[in-house]
Design a protein around this motif. Structure first.
Motif, PDB file in Angstrom:
ATOM      1  N   ALA A 263      45.218  24.322  56.935  1.00 40.58           N
ATOM      2  CA  ALA A 263      44.035  24.431  56.078  1.00 40.58           C
ATOM      3  C   ALA A 263      44.138  25.650  55.175  1.00 40.58           C
ATOM      4  O   ALA A 263      43.829  25.584  53.982  1.00 40.58           O
ATOM      5  CB  ALA A 263      42.771  24.516  56.932  1.00 40.58           C
ATOM      6  N   PHE A 264      44.613  26.774  55.722  1.00 39.72           N
ATOM      7  CA  PHE A 264      44.729  27.984  54.906  1.00 39.72           C
ATOM      8  C   PHE A 264      45.816  27.804  53.853  1.00 39.72           C
ATOM      9  O   PHE A 264      45.667  28.222  52.703  1.00 39.72           O
ATOM     10  CB  PHE A 264      45.029  29.189  55.800  1.00 39.72           C
ATOM     11  N   PHE A 265      46.900  27.175  54.265  1.00 42.51           N
ATOM     12  CA  PHE A 265      47.998  26.856  53.352  1.00 42.51           C
ATOM     13  C   PHE A 265      47.465  26.000  52.198  1.00 42.51           C
ATOM     14  O   PHE A 265      47.677  26.296  51.025  1.00 42.51           O
ATOM     15  CB  PHE A 265      49.057  26.095  54.152  1.00 42.51           C
ATOM     16  N   ALA A 266      46.721  24.953  52.546  1.00 40.98           N
ATOM     17  CA  ALA A 266      46.217  24.038  51.523  1.00 40.98           C
ATOM     18  C   ALA A 266      45.204  24.731  50.616  1.00 40.98           C
ATOM     19  O   ALA A 266      45.190  24.500  49.403  1.00 40.98           O
ATOM     20  CB  ALA A 266      45.588  22.816  52.187  1.00 40.98           C
ATOM     21  N   LEU A 267      44.367  25.595  51.181  1.00 38.78           N
ATOM     22  CA  LEU A 267      43.380  26.276  50.347  1.00 38.78           C
ATOM     23  C   LEU A 267      44.063  27.190  49.333  1.00 38.78           C
ATOM     24  O   LEU A 267      43.686  27.229  48.159  1.00 38.78           O
ATOM     25  CB  LEU A 267      42.415  27.087  51.219  1.00 38.78           C
ATOM     26  N   GLY A 268      45.110  27.917  49.776  1.00 41.93           N
ATOM     27  CA  GLY A 268      45.887  28.719  48.837  1.00 41.93           C
ATOM     28  C   GLY A 268      46.488  27.827  47.768  1.00 41.93           C
ATOM     29  O   GLY A 268      46.486  28.166  46.573  1.00 41.93           O
ATOM     30  N   GLY A 269      46.985  26.662  48.207  1.00 47.56           N
ATOM     31  CA  GLY A 269      47.574  25.705  47.273  1.00 47.56           C
ATOM     32  C   GLY A 269      46.552  25.211  46.261  1.00 47.56           C
ATOM     33  O   GLY A 269      46.830  25.117  45.063  1.00 47.56           O
ATOM     34  N   TYR A 270      45.343  24.923  46.736  1.00 42.90           N
ATOM     35  CA  TYR A 270      44.302  24.450  45.817  1.00 42.90           C
ATOM     36  C   TYR A 270      43.917  25.533  44.808  1.00 42.90           C
ATOM     37  O   TYR A 270      43.681  25.235  43.636  1.00 42.90           O
ATOM     38  CB  TYR A 270      43.068  23.975  46.591  1.00 42.90           C
ATOM     39  N   ALA A 271      43.872  26.801  45.270  1.00 38.98           N
ATOM     40  CA  ALA A 271      43.529  27.880  44.329  1.00 38.98           C
ATOM     41  C   ALA A 271      44.573  27.934  43.216  1.00 38.98           C
ATOM     42  O   ALA A 271      44.242  28.035  42.031  1.00 38.98           O
ATOM     43  CB  ALA A 271      43.450  29.210  45.076  1.00 38.98           C
ATOM     44  N   MET A 272      45.844  27.833  43.610  1.00 42.52           N
ATOM     45  CA  MET A 272      46.907  27.816  42.604  1.00 42.52           C
ATOM     46  C   MET A 272      46.798  26.558  41.730  1.00 42.52           C
ATOM     47  O   MET A 272      46.909  26.634  40.505  1.00 42.52           O
ATOM     48  CB  MET A 272      48.267  27.868  43.305  1.00 42.52           C
TER      49      MET A 272
END
Lengths: 379, 533, 254
Positions: free
Chosen positions: A80-89
């Motif tokens: 989830a944290f990985f994906a959230l960072g990905g979404y911000a990018m």
């Protein structure tokens, strides 16, 4: 003080790892850009992107090892944290498309035009600025981890209960991001990126730069994680893993230490996700799937939990094996292999590749110093 | 005022009585045939009404033909083309040798179609079969065709069957609501009839009250509408509650095996969902065998599938416990990982053996269909699953409370070392517990095969929900699991109308995450020093 | 009969009055009252289930009492604080089963216990100074583990672990030490040495020792409190207590 913090207690293995990452980060882009395509030393852009992906996973594994291997918190929601960072990018990259989208709307991404949205939702504001987006890459996962951990650790949720609710967390996010009206592109996610900092994401040079950046961040993540675990705080964290209530009776506020490590780890996972998205060209809700997070756990377990180098190594090895498997005639058997890997590692190699090798080495050197017991249950 | 109304009513009645003999049947029928010849939509519609009121013996055949576009008219002749291509004279019903010159098909528009619907309804009103009469009354009720009123009233006067009489009265009331020139008193009475009926259709009919109704009528109508709305909302809530109980029983079935293994062994079995899937596939295999070998036994297929699924899933469970889990005691997180690996292997194995697509599992006749209970629509399969979940729950309760094995299981749950010291073979109990938990998951699979797609991913879709049920309910307490499953099921379904299915589910997940903070060991947790240690 | 005398609160280091706690209806502690003076060493004995460990849990904040007063240093209400806060106030605890950090070296075990600020940032950027290193060496000397400092604690014998844990208590430099069965599982020689060690510690610390071993208690030569069914049965010198009829009854059975 910072450099002392980062480099004190660095062991040979750490230097070897850093040197290796630096060499890869330097040589692979050069071999891609400067060596002509026919040469045996040439690295194709596709291969470079693939390995860039592995290295992002390595950073994610590193972040998970920090909480699991050292603090005993088995997070089944690190994806989830990985994906959230990905979404911000991804949101930054979407804003960079500008009016080059299918509908040519200068402000709204295509999917919003398609949904008949009239204006940009407030949570998209600011994402056209790179520094702001990078801040969010750290802040969004960090803040979620902080709030989640604040509640969970304070009320002493531990062991499998904690694992289950981290899984529930990522599952809830998965469901939420699938919804179109969340404003993150629903099922399709964010894709069709054009530029990053004014350079085309498709260009070979950008790809090479992204690869080098991934290596840099992996090295930085390793240094930070290494600094943390070899500091006194690292000793406290290991103490928490092995005897939580003893640590508490020594006067350490266990919840705050866990919260610190968990939050730092989530930020690292966010950075890994942010580097992943421009290299694979898409981010969609599938990244939140609980299965992804559990797979990350097995990378760490294979490499050796509680050894940072091992975690990174495990991520690369397992993913490389996955690529090998799924691209050939063996493809239907990949899940058999992955499942068997889970069982095998937990049964026969609980310390992973590196931990097993290390134990064997130390046993030969000074046989009396090994504790008799297996690693204590990380509860 | 009441006097005036009464006077008005009396006058209307008198007029109606006077008018009745004047409407000679033959004459109106002739008139109707003439109108069919006019080939205009409005004339056709009036011709239909006339035909019905004339009670012409061929009215039914003619109107049916008209509906199908098989009615021909022209040159004073009206003919019906039969379905097999023959021709009949509409007046006499005699066969015609050839198509008369100048006839053409009578055309339809929506207005005509509506008239046809009403007419077919009215014709059914005088059918000798009471059930048919009720059905016809329902049709009239929906059509609200004013022209059907005289036939309706005649039918009411003759009606002796109680049910049919009520249906006819409701149909009459529906017409009176829209018939602006009907006596106000009758219309108010009609509102009352509809209020008593009190369903969605009655509500729609009441809402169709024309805007120019008198204030008194409007007030009565508004009160009736709000009363029906209140009643319907109550039924809707009841329906949601039913859906919730149904979902809760599914959750209970999926989670209860997990609760047992988790309670006794402290092990989260990530392959639990795959045990459910194996149960569903066992049902599929059993049904295939019955289809090919003994199709007459199909209604009993689930009775064969239940023990088979229990044995298949239970055996696999025992194999997993003996082969893997027993080496991982005291390491719950590693057990979680290893069982996840097993779940991947089982999924892929089933995918390889049965293919990745959904498999068709049939429903025995007693499980298909639905019935109505008051305002509730209840499907048989859901009802049976609730009953089944209750039986499984009670059986497990009995096993735990009444059998020696249950006693030993409870002992191990409470204090493993003490139990071992007292001579309980904990290893054997672990294996049996795991087998029991997995077997129950297999039973759940049989039930779920009736309402869900049987695919290799079946287990995955239930595993997280099952976890939620177990952690919410607390460990080592079957009642906790029951209450937890029902609470989550009902809450889910009650949230759905407001938040939508996905948001409702997210809300519940967030609720459980917060709840675990407050009570880290679930609703009903064991307390005391032993647990803390 | 156990009610503390007036003024006991202000002059005491630890003051328990009317403390009760129950688990699932079972009253583990009922109306327990106890006072420890500054600098005092006290032995607590009692049959199994007398509530000795639960009493320690209450003092160290692991268990909240249902009712009663628990005060430290005359002014701090311990029932409102959590384990970490109580430890930082100066109450150290040694568990019945020796609990050390198996995957840390012996030296690191002492370092973790060493009195210092326990905040996240202070520990993150911690540097061991010369004075602290000296203190660590000193403690390692006291518990006779100086030559094994580099070894992992998990490799120690049971007795050595007990000593390491006592060393960790010393490093914490608490005002009050709670020591749960320090002699359990030790040889006679080790037991005698442990008694010496505790006596040495008691010179500048208050100590509560819970023990079964009467020989050990006799060696300590301190005031004894007998617990039974969650409250104080008798209090006084060992000879006086062991002559008490009710104590004999409780220990030998009726």
């Amino acid at each position: 003080m910072i450099s002392r913090f980062l480099l004190s207690n660095m062991d040979t293995r750490g230097y070897v790892f850093l040197a290796l990452v630096a060499a890869i980060g330097l040589l692979v882009p050069l071999a891609n850009l400067l060596v002509p395509a026919g040469s045996p030393f040439h690295v194709s852009t596709a291969t470079m992107s693939l390995w860039g992906k592995y290295l992002c996973y390595a950073l994610l594994a590193l972040s998970l090892d920090l909480v699991w291997g050292y603090c005993g918190i088995l997070s089944l929601g690190h994806g989830a944290f990985f994906a959230l960072g990905g979404y911000a990018m991804g949101m930054y990259l979407m804003r960079q498309i500008g009016s080059r989208g299918v509908y040519g709307n200068p402000v709204l991404p295509d999917f919003m035009v398609f949904l008949n949205w009239q204006e940009l939702p407030w949570y998209w504001w600011g994402f056209s600025s790179f520094p702001f987006a990078m801040l969010m890459v750290l802040a969004v996962p960090g803040l979620l981890a902080f709030v989640f951990g604040w509640f969970a650790f304070r009320s002493r949720v531990t062991g499998v209960y904690l694992s289950i609710i981290t899984q529930a967390l990522t599952y809830a996010l998965l469901l939420a991001f699938f919804r179109n009206d969340m404003g993150f592109g629903g099922n399709n996610g964010l894709t069709d990126f054009k530029d990053i900092l004014g350079f085309s994401v498709q260009a070979q040079t950008t790809r090479a730069a992204l690869f080098a950046m991934t290596c840099t961040m992996l090295a930085a993540g390793f240094l930070i994680a290494r600094g943390i675990v070899s500091s006194k705080l690292g000793k406290v964290v290991i103490a928490i893993r092995d005897a939580e209530s003893r640590t508490r009776f020594l006067g350490y506020r266990v919840d705050r230490f866990k919260l610190f490590v968990f939050t730092v780890s989530a930020c690292m996972a966010g950075v890994a996700g942010a580097l992943y998205v421009p290299q694979v060209g898409i981010i969609n809700p599938g990244e939140f799937a609980p299965a992804n997070s559990i797979e990350t756990v097995i990378w760490v377990a294979v490499g050796g939990r509680g050894t940072l180098v091992g975690a990174a190594l495990g991520a690369v090895v397992v993913n490389w094996a996955k690529t090998m498997f799924t691209s050939g005639f063996m493809a239907p058997y990949w899940l058999f292999a992955l499942g068997a890997l889970f069982v095998f590692v937990t049964l026969f190699m609980p310390k992973g590749i590196l931990g097993t090798a290390q134990g064997w080495w130390e046993k030969r050197r000074r046989p009396e110093s090994m504790p008799a017991a297996e690693p204590a249950p990380a509860e | 005022m009441p006097f005036l109304i009464r006077l008005l009513r009396a006058l209307t009645l008198a007029l109606a009585l006077l008018a009745a003999p004047a409407v000679a049947f033959g004459q109106t029928a002739e008139e109707a045939f003439a109108r069919f010849n006019a080939h205009s939509f409005s004339d056709t519609a009036r011709a239909i009404d006339g035909l019905v009121q004339s009670a012409h013996p061929n009215a039914g055949v003619i109107i049916e033909a008209l509906a199908d576009g098989r009615l021909l008219a022209g040159g004073g002749v009206v003919a019906v083309k039969t379905k097999d291509g023959g021709l009949l004279d509409a007046r006499t019903g005699q066969a015609l040798s050839a198509e008369p010159a100048g006839v053409s098909a009578v055309r339809l528009n929506n207005n005509v179609r509506r008239a046809i619907q009403g007419a077919l309804g009215s014709l059914g009103l005088i059918n000798p079969d009471p059930a048919k009469r009720v059905a016809a009354a329902e049709a009239v009720f929906r059509a609200r065709d004013v022209s059907a009123l005289p036939v309706l009233e005649a039918a009411i006067a003759k009606e002796t069957n109680e049910r049919a009489r009520r249906a006819l009265r409701e149909a009459q009331a529906a017409i009176l609501i829209v018939k602006t020139d009907a006596p106000p008193f009758d219309r108010i009475a009609a509102v009352d009839v509809l209020r008593e009926r009190g369903d969605q259709d009655a509500l729609a009919t009441l809402r169709a009250l024309p805007g120019d109704a008198s204030p008194a009528l409007k007030e009565v109508q508004a009160r009736a509408v709000s009363e029906i709305e209140g009643k319907l909302a109550l039924w809707q809530a009841g329906q949601n509650l039913w859906y919730g109980l149904s979902l809760g029983s599914v959750l209970l079935l999926a989670a209860i095996g997990l609760a047992i293994t988790f309670g006794v062994m402290g092990v989260i079995n990530m392959a639990h969902g795959e045990m459910v899937m194996l149960g569903a596939y066992t049902t599929f295999v059993v049904q295939e065998l019955i289809r090919t070998n003994a199709p007459y036994l199909f209604d009993w297929s689930l009775a064969f599938a239940l023990p088979a699924a229990f044995i298949v899933a239970g055996t696999v469970g025992i194999a997993i416990e003996r082969g893997v889990i027993r080496f991982l005691y005291g390491r719950p997180l590693e057990t979680l990982l290893a069982t996840w690996g097993i779940s991947l292997i089982l999924q892929q194995a089933v995918r390889t053996a049965f293919g990745p697509t959904n498999r068709e599992v049939g429903a025995p006749s007693f499980m298909s269909g639905a019935f109505e209970l008051g305002g509730l629509a209840i499907t048989w399969n859901r009802l049976w699953i609730i009953v089944f979940a209750a039986l499984v729950f009670l059986a497990l309760l009995a096993i735990l409370k009444l059998t020696p094995m249950g006693l030993q299981m409870r002992a191990v749950t409470q204090n493993r070392r003490m139990a071992a010291a007292m001579g309980i073979r904990t290893g054997r109990i672990d294996a049996l517990t795991f087998g029991l938990g997995s077997g129950v998951a297999g039973l759940a699979g049989v039930a779920l095969s009736q309402i869900d797609n049987v695919s290799p991913n079946l287990g995955q879709s239930y595993i997280i929900d099952s976890f939620m049920v177990v952690v919410f309910g607390g460990v080592g307490n079957l009642w906790g699991t029951l209450i937890s499953a029902m609470t989550l099921g009902v809450a889910n379904k009650l949230l759905e109308p407001y938040a939508g299915a996905v948001l409702g589910k997210i809300a519940l997940l967030v609720f459980i995450i917060l709840f675990i903070q407050k009570r880290p060991r679930g609703l009903f947790a064991l307390k005391g020093r032993a647990v803390e240690a | 009969m156990n009610a503390p005398t007036p003024g006991a609160l202000t002059s005491s280091l630890l003051y328990l009055d009317g403390v009760s706690v129950s688990f699932d209806g079972f009253k583990a502690i009922r109306g327990l009252s106890l006072t420890i003076a500054p600098g005092e060493m006290r032995a607590i004995i009692g049959p199994n289930g007398a509530g000795k460990t639960t009493m320690m849990d209450i003092i160290t904040g692991k268990t909240r009492p249902d009712e009663g007063t628990v005060m430290f240093g005359g002014s701090v209400d311990l029932t409102r604080l959590d384990e970490a806060a109580i430890a930082n106030l100066g109450i150290g605890r040694k568990f019945q089963k020796p609990t050390v950090f198996d995957f840390h070296t012996i030296e690191d075990n002492i370092l973790l216990a060493l009195k210092s600020q326990r905040t996240v940032l202070k520990t993150l950027f911690w540097q061991t100074g010369a004075a602290q290193q000296k203190r660590i060496d000193q403690i390692l000397g006291i518990v006779k583990l100086a030559d094994k400092r580099e070894r992992l604690a998990g490799s120690l014998s049971h007795g050595q672990k007990q000593w390491l844990e006592i060393g960790m208590l010393l490093a914490q430099d608490p005002k009050l030490l709670l020591v749960d069965e320090p002699a359990a599982g030790m040889t006679d020689g080790e037991t005698a040495q442990t008694a010496e060690l505790l006596k040495e510690i008691a010179r500048d610390h208050s100590v509560i020792v819970v023990e079964h071993d009467m020989g050990f208690i006799r060696e300590l030569g301190v005031k004894v409190t007998v617990l039974h069914e969650g409250s104080v049965l008798a209090e006084g010198p060992l000879d006086q207590v062991s002559a008490n009829e009710r104590v004999v009854e409780v220990y030998l059975g009726r």
